[in-house]
Structure formats: structure tokens, C-alpha cells
Design an enzyme around this catalytic site. Structure first.
Site, mmCIF file in Angstrom:
data_model
loop_
_atom_site.group_PDB
_atom_site.id
_atom_site.type_symbol
_atom_site.label_atom_id
_atom_site.label_comp_id
_atom_site.label_asym_id
_atom_site.label_seq_id
_atom_site.Cartn_x
_atom_site.Cartn_y
_atom_site.Cartn_z
ATOM 1 N N ASN A 153 44.223 50.771 37.180
ATOM 2 C CA ASN A 153 45.530 51.242 37.536
ATOM 3 C C ASN A 153 46.418 50.233 36.961
ATOM 4 O OD1 ASN A 153 44.423 48.999 39.210
ATOM 5 N ND2 ASN A 153 45.738 49.267 40.859
ATOM 6 N N GLU A 252 39.226 41.105 44.716
ATOM 7 C CA GLU A 252 40.450 41.911 45.215
ATOM 8 C C GLU A 252 40.111 43.159 45.182
ATOM 9 O OE1 GLU A 252 43.568 44.245 45.398
ATOM 10 O OE2 GLU A 252 44.087 43.090 43.441
ATOM 11 N N CYS A 286 47.035 48.750 44.524
ATOM 12 C CA CYS A 286 46.164 48.187 45.770
ATOM 13 C C CYS A 286 47.281 47.730 46.963
ATOM 14 C CB CYS A 286 45.350 46.993 45.280
ATOM 15 S SG CYS A 286 44.070 47.622 44.383
ATOM 16 N N GLU A 465 43.400 34.178 44.542
ATOM 17 C CA GLU A 465 43.664 33.597 43.076
ATOM 18 C C GLU A 465 45.044 33.421 42.990
ATOM 19 O OE1 GLU A 465 41.812 35.870 39.729
ATOM 20 O OE2 GLU A 465 39.909 36.279 41.235
#
Length: 484
Positions: A153, A252, A286, A465
Site C-alpha cells: 500500500n 505493524e 492501515c 518503531e
């Protein structure tokens, strides 16, 4: 036909088999991608291990940071090449790739190059039982070889988000980009070479997940850590793969993110912000908001305003400057999103707008476009409210109290992001601190400071992160104790 090859130990090498790289805007095949064999993944890992014992090990932090700045310079020098490769692979509007993806790629290298020079670790002077003292101080050491598995993405942005801090900490990497978006990871290999990154520090293997490069990389005994962004289900599979060797992981994963809109919000700002939060990158972020909770007294007005925003989006050709809505990434993903569009009707949703496929009467009809879609009327138990769709779609639900809004927003197995829209900052702080997520925005969305922690809770991921949190993941802290 363009050929996209693997990059191992400073050389572009073919694979045993090829697969199609498809342009999502019109369904045409734009390149052949060479799939890496298990032996080639093994070769890439071994090249990375050799690099750790060679020139890369002897380079100090200042020189390492300088070379990462050179990588950023090369990205900017070849800016248009990176933009066009990203647009061709993803179908996203050129305006988005120009403003977001490629600038952030260069920024990621600069941010972490500078950060690794400035960040310190703890030091303590310790009193000992004999009346003397000791000095304890910590130093960073690289993890070793990091497997980097990235999604389709935001392929360049998320690749550099992981590679930059990994290299800043002195690691070598083996990258497996999504099979849907191989081009910019390959261009980055050229940038690494041109910037003087030693052979074997950046390696690239193309392929798929199960029984292909992704699985081979995650299971490889020579890989010391794995970082991954993508679906929660894939994250679970990678965790199972690394469990026997207890590798550190940073994940993630997906999200079913909520937005809470209070009646006292700046209405125009909230509508504009939620339009981005729902439809940016065709909903393939996301962090996008798929669940929107609006205080009842303004809910109908808000739905109508968001409907106008959705219907005003222009699904043009990606290279047209006025295009602000692209296709979905693939025919397979479009069918997934359309299956949820059908399911929403079956579950009793009211279709405010969209819910189908646009018609263009040109080659875009062979691409993977869907209509931006808004639903209302579903119960919170509906699958379309609970499951991540990952398309340009949201469901809007009214609420009557702050407590109800918080409970609705937190009623999910995911925990990636949330946004709060209110002019009452006491309320904004109070509600934001109750969100069970990794990041909460108040009166904004997708506003990032790269020094801050980023990650998810629950099915949305493991670890953080960003800033020093990235440095902490990509390095081992070694405490040294000296009796004085």
C-alpha cells in the site's frame, strides 16, 4: 518487457521463474519480476552476513550516517523515476506519490542518519559494598541480519521506514517487498549502490509468502530479526516461523480504526479530515478510519457532508494532476472489497453512496477501481463493522454520550489508531488517553513526527518503531560495568 531482478551482494541477478507486475489502473502487465529461489534467499542472507564482517563493520557512525544521507540525495536526484515506478505499481495518484511517498522515503534516511549520531544510552555511577565505585554504561550493537518484509500500500515509504534505521544501527538487510509492488525496492538497490553502501548490506529478493521468498526469509537461521508490516494473519504466520529461533520481531499489522466526532467540533475541518482518513490512497492505509462515530445531534448533517466529499472524488488516470482517487491494488483485492460491499447490504446496511464499481468507457474499466462508499444502519456486531476491509469505505454510527463513544471505539480486537474531533481540548485529552491504540490524533489525521513511537496493540501489532524506538529495536544494548 521490463525485467525486475533480485539484488544480491551488489549484483542484479535473475530468478528461476518470472511473474507479472500488473498496473492496477488498466490491468496491463508492465514488467516481469524474477522470483528468488530458496537457494538465492540463502545466498542473500550469506551475503548480508559477510557484509557485517567486512567494510560495513569498520565504518563508524559518522561515516555510516553520511552514506545514508547520500542515499537520500540519490532518491531526490532520481525523484521522478521513483514517483513513476510507485505510480505504475500501485495506481495511486501521482500527486500523492509526489507529496507523500517519495519525499518521506528520502526523509526517513535523513532522520535516522541524524538520530543515530545524537542518541545516547544510560550511564550510572554505582557505589559498591567495599566503599569503591563502578561505572556502568551501555553501547549499541547491531542485531545482525534483518529480514524486512513490506506491504504494497505504501511500498517505498514503509520500506525505507524500516531499512533506514536498520542500516543506521549497522545492520545488513534482506528485503522482500510485496509481489504486487516490486519496482521501487529495486530502484532503491540502485540508490544504495550509487551512494556507496557496501555490497551485501542491502539485498533484495522477490517472490511471494508461503513456500516462496517470504517464508524462506522468515525461517532462515541466518536471519537475526524480522520486521513486517501487513495483514495480521501474515504476522501470525511469521511469528510461528520465527518461534523456534526466538528472533525479535516488530509487527505493524491491520486495523479497524475508529474516529469520534463530537458536536462541538470544527465541522468543516472534521469533514475534510475524515474524508482523508477514509478515502486517502483509496482507503488502503492501515491507519484509515473505517468506523466513524458521530454525536447524534450532528450525525445526519455530517453524513451528508461526507457523502458530498466522497462523490466529489475524481477517479482519473493516476498521472493526471486532478486525480485524487486511484484503483485498488489488484483484481483479488478488489473482489475482497466488493465482497464486503455485498455483505454490508446482506447485513442490512443503508447505502449512503457508492457500493459498486465505476464505469469509464476506456481502459480504466480493465483496472481495479471501486466507488468510495459510506454505510449507516449496521449493528456493532456486523462483520462489516468488525472486520478490516481496507478499501475506500466507512460505516457511520451516531452516539449520545462521551462514555458511549469511548466504549464503541474500543470495542475491537485491533488497536492501531484513532482520531478525535472536538473543540473542547479537555475532552480531547480525556478521550484520547482512553483509546486502546498505538496512536491517537486530535483534530487531525495522518500527521506524523518521525521521532515518536509508532505501532499497534492487540491484532494491530507488536513493538514500537519511530525515533529512538526504532534504534532500540534494530540494536542490542550492551551494558559495560567497570570497577573503579
Amino acid at each position: 518487457m521490463k525485467l525486475i531482478q533480485n539484488y544480491i551482494d551488489g549484483r542484479f541477478v535473475p530468478g528461476e521463474h518470472g511473474f507479472d507486475d500488473v498496473n492496477p489502473a488498466d490491468g496491463t502487465v508492465i514488467a516481469q519480476v524474477m522470483e528468488a529461489s530458496q537457494a538465492q534467499v540463502d545466498e542473500a542472507v550469506n551475503a548480508a552476513r559477510r557484509a557485517l564482517r567486512g567494510e560495513w563493520e569498520s565504518i563508524g557512525i559518522l561515516e555510516r550516517a553520511a552514506r545514508l544521507h547520500k542515499v537520500a540525495d540519490v532518491i531526490e536526484k532520481r525523484f521522478d523515476c521513483f514517483v513513476q515506478a510507485e505510480v505504475a505499481d500501485t495506481g495511486k495518484p501521482v500527486s500523492l506519490a509526489t507529496k507523500l511517498d517519495v519525499p518521506r522515503a528520502a526523509a526517513n534516511f535523513r532522520i535516522f542518519a541524524d538520530l543515530v549520531k545524537m542518541s545516547g544510552l544510560e550511564a550510572f555511577q554505582t557505589e559498591t559494598s567495599d566503599g569503591a565505585s563502578a561505572l556502568n554504561y551501555a553501547v549499541r550493537k547491531p542485531l545482525g541480519v534483518v529480514g524486512v518484509i513490506t506491504p504494497w500500500n505504501l511500498p517505498l515509504l514503509l520500506l525505507t521506514w524500516k531499512v533506514a534505521p536498520a542500516l543506521a544501527c549497522g545492520n545488513a538487510v534482506v528485503v522482500k517487498p510485496s509481489e504486487e509492488t516490486p519496482a521501487t525496492a529495486t530502484l532503491l538497490a540502485e540508490a544504495m549502490r550509487d551512494a556507496g553502501i557496501p555490497n551485501g548490506v542491502y539485498n533484495l529478493v522477490h517472490g511471494f509468502g508461503p513456500r516462496s521468498a517470504g517464508e524462506f526469509l522468515a525461517q532462515h537461521p541466518g536471519v537475526d530479526a524480522v520486521t513486517f508490516t501487513g495483514e495480521s494473519r501474515t504476522g501470525a504466520a511469521i511469528m510461528k516461523a520465527v518461534a523456534p529461533t526466538v528472533k525479535p520481531v516488530s509487527f505493524e499489522l491491520g486495523g479497524k480504526n475508529a474516529a469520534i466526532v463530537f458536536a462541538d467540533c470544527n465541522f468543516e475541518e472534521a469533514v475534510n479530515g475524515l474524508s482523508d482518513a477514509v478515502f486517502l490512497n483509496t482507503g488502503q492505509v492501515c491507519l484509515c478510519a473505517e468506523r466513524v462515530y458521530v454525536e447524534r445531534k450532528i450525525c445526519d448533517e455530517f453524513v451528508e457532508a461526507l457523502k458530498q466529499k466522497a462523490e466529489g472524488l475524481h477517479a482519473g488516470w493516476p498521472n493526471d494532476a486532478e486525480t485524487n482517487l486511484g484503483p485498488l491494488i489488484s483484481a483479488e483485492h478488489r473482489e475482497k472489497v466488493l465482497s464486503y460491499y455485498r455483505l454490508a447490504r446482506e447485513e442490512g446496511a443503508t447505502v449512503v453512496t457508492g457500493g459498486g464499481v465505476p464505469l469509464f468507457d476506456d481502459d480504466r474499466d480493465h483496472g481495479f477501481y471501486v466507488q468510495p462508499t459510506i454505510y449507516t444502519g449496521l449493528p456493532e456486531t456486523a462483520r462489516c463493522v468488525k472486520e478490516e476491509i481496507f478499501g475506500p469505505v466507512c460505516h457511520v454510527t451516531p452516539f449520545d454520550s462521551e462514555e458511549q463513544a469511548v466504549a464503541l471505539a474500543n470495542d475491537t480486537k485491533y488497536g492501531l489508531a484513532a482520531s478525535i474531533w472536538t473543540s473542547n481540548m479537555k475532552c480531547g485529552h480525556r478521550v484520547a488517553q482512553q483509546m486502546k491504540v498505538g496512536i491517537t490524533w486530535v483534530n487531525c489525521w495522518f500527521l506524523r513526527d518521525l521521532r515518536t513511537p509508532f505501532g499497534g496493540a492487540g491484532l494491530s501489532g507488536i513493538g514500537r518503531e519511530g525515533g529512538v524506538h526504532s534504534l532500540n529495536f534494530y540494536s542490542e544494548s550492551n551494558n559495560i560495568c567497570i570497577k573503579l
